[in-house]
Each structure stands twice: as structure tokens, then as C-alpha cells.
Motif scaffolding. Structure first.
Motif, PDB file in Angstrom:
ATOM      1  N   MET A  46     -25.879-132.683 -53.333  1.00  0.00           N
ATOM      2  CA  MET A  46     -24.847-133.451 -53.033  1.00  0.00           C
ATOM      3  C   MET A  46     -24.495-134.698 -54.286  1.00  0.00           C
ATOM      4  N   ALA A  51     -20.959-136.027 -54.709  1.00  0.00           N
ATOM      5  CA  ALA A  51     -20.228-136.417 -53.751  1.00  0.00           C
ATOM      6  C   ALA A  51     -20.484-137.883 -53.207  1.00  0.00           C
ATOM      7  N   PRO A  54     -24.517-139.614 -51.223  1.00  0.00           N
ATOM      8  CA  PRO A  54     -25.163-138.332 -51.139  1.00  0.00           C
ATOM      9  C   PRO A  54     -25.919-137.982 -49.664  1.00  0.00           C
ATOM     10  N   SER A  57     -23.455-137.593 -47.110  1.00  0.00           N
ATOM     11  CA  SER A  57     -22.599-136.420 -47.246  1.00  0.00           C
ATOM     12  C   SER A  57     -23.609-135.272 -46.825  1.00  0.00           C
ATOM     13  N   ILE A  60     -23.690-135.319 -42.945  1.00  0.00           N
ATOM     14  CA  ILE A  60     -22.433-134.615 -42.499  1.00  0.00           C
ATOM     15  C   ILE A  60     -22.474-133.107 -42.682  1.00  0.00           C
ATOM     16  N   ALA A  61     -22.768-132.734 -43.594  1.00  0.00           N
ATOM     17  CA  ALA A  61     -22.853-131.240 -44.071  1.00  0.00           C
ATOM     18  C   ALA A  61     -23.711-130.736 -42.965  1.00  0.00           C
ATOM     19  N   TYR A  88     -13.236-130.529 -42.945  1.00  0.00           N
ATOM     20  CA  TYR A  88     -14.604-130.614 -43.665  1.00  0.00           C
ATOM     21  C   TYR A  88     -14.736-129.503 -44.619  1.00  0.00           C
ATOM     22  N   GLY A  91     -12.279-130.514 -47.678  1.00  0.00           N
ATOM     23  CA  GLY A  91     -13.143-131.418 -48.333  1.00  0.00           C
ATOM     24  C   GLY A  91     -14.205-130.678 -48.982  1.00  0.00           C
ATOM     25  N   THR A  92     -15.032-129.792 -48.554  1.00  0.00           N
ATOM     26  CA  THR A  92     -16.158-129.066 -49.408  1.00  0.00           C
ATOM     27  C   THR A  92     -15.281-128.280 -50.491  1.00  0.00           C
ATOM     28  N   ILE A  95     -14.462-130.912 -53.204  1.00  0.00           N
ATOM     29  CA  ILE A  95     -15.704-131.456 -53.755  1.00  0.00           C
ATOM     30  C   ILE A  95     -16.499-130.465 -54.682  1.00  0.00           C
TER      31      ILE A  95
END
Length: 142
Positions: A46, A51, A54, A57, A60-61, A88, A91-92, A95
Motif C-alpha cells: 500500500m 495509497a 497504508p 488501506s 480495508i483490503a 472497492y 478504487g483498487t 489506485i
């Protein structure tokens, strides 16, 4: 409106929806477990991606991929889980697969672009699941 009512799956529709849920979420659970078991590496990844926050993040992942993934598999709060996973996944894509920041390595740039659009396509599948629901073989229907 049932998004699948125009398809004639008949009595197989609940099974088809279960198989679709499993196929849609397989990638997330497999890689989510590796993010969980290698959480320090996930944080470092991250950081490499720049991200935001991190550690948050990474958490959340793991939550999205493992815990919401399991919820999708068993059909528990499927619609909100699928809607969250759609966001999500977008977003991935933004990013983690920002292909517009091309490095000049044609193979790597194409790989990143493929992953970006793969994520966008998967988000579409999650949106469809959010609308269609999990089907009869799910905890939501029990």
C-alpha cells in the motif's frame, strides 16, 4: 425487478446464482487471505502504491476481500456487500492499476491497463449481484 427474469434458467437459477457468486468472489478471497497472512507485506505494498493511510488501506483490503468475500459466498447481506465491493474494486483500479501513469515499458503498461479494465468489469458484476440478489441458495433467503 429481477435482473435475471428474462433468462430461462428455470429451476437451475438458484444454482447458477450460487456458482456466479463463487466465481465472482474467488479472486478476492484467495488474494485477501494472502493479504491477511502477510499483513506487513500488504502495508508495504500500500505504501508503494501511495495509497492513503497504508495501514487503514491494508485493513480495508483484508476486510473487503476476506470478510465481505465470505459474506458473498454464503449469501449474507449480499446486496450491500456487493455494492461495497463494486466501489472497492473501482478504487483498487484507480489506485493500483493507474495505467495512465505509463512507464514506457509497453508490456508492463499493457498489463496494468488490462488489470484496470478487469477491475472495472468485476465492479460491473458486483453491481449486477447487488441488483439481482444472491438467489435462493443463500443465508439472505433463509
Amino acid at each position: 425487478m429481477n435482473a435475471l427474469r428474462y433468462l430461462n434458467f428455470g429451476s437451475a437459477q438458484p444454482l447458477v446464482l450460487l456458482i456466479a457468486r463463487l466465481l465472482l468472489i474467488l479472486l478476492f478471497v484467495l488474494f485477501g487471505v494472502s493479504k491477511l497472512t502477510g499483513f506487513t507485506d500488504t502495508i508495504q505494498y500500500m505504501q508503494m502504491l501511495h495509497a492513503p493511510l497504508p495501514i487503514v488501506s491494508a485493513a480495508i483490503a483484508v476486510f473487503a476481500e476476506v470478510f465481505l468475500g465470505i459474506a458473498i459466498i454464503v449469501g449474507f447481506y449480499t446486496r450491500p456487500a456487493a455494492a461495497f465491493l463494486a466501489l472497492y474494486t473501482i478504487g483498487t483500479a484507480l489506485i493500483g492499476h493507474a495505467y495512465w501513469h505509463a512507464t514506457g515499458d509497453m508490456t508492463q503498461d499493457m498489463n496494468t491497463k488490462i488489470h484496470f479494465f478487469k477491475n472495472i468489469s468485476i465492479a460491473g458484476g458486483f453491481l449486477l449481484l447487488a441488483v439481482a440478489g444472491p438467489g435462493a441458495i443463500s443465508l439472505d433467503k433463509k
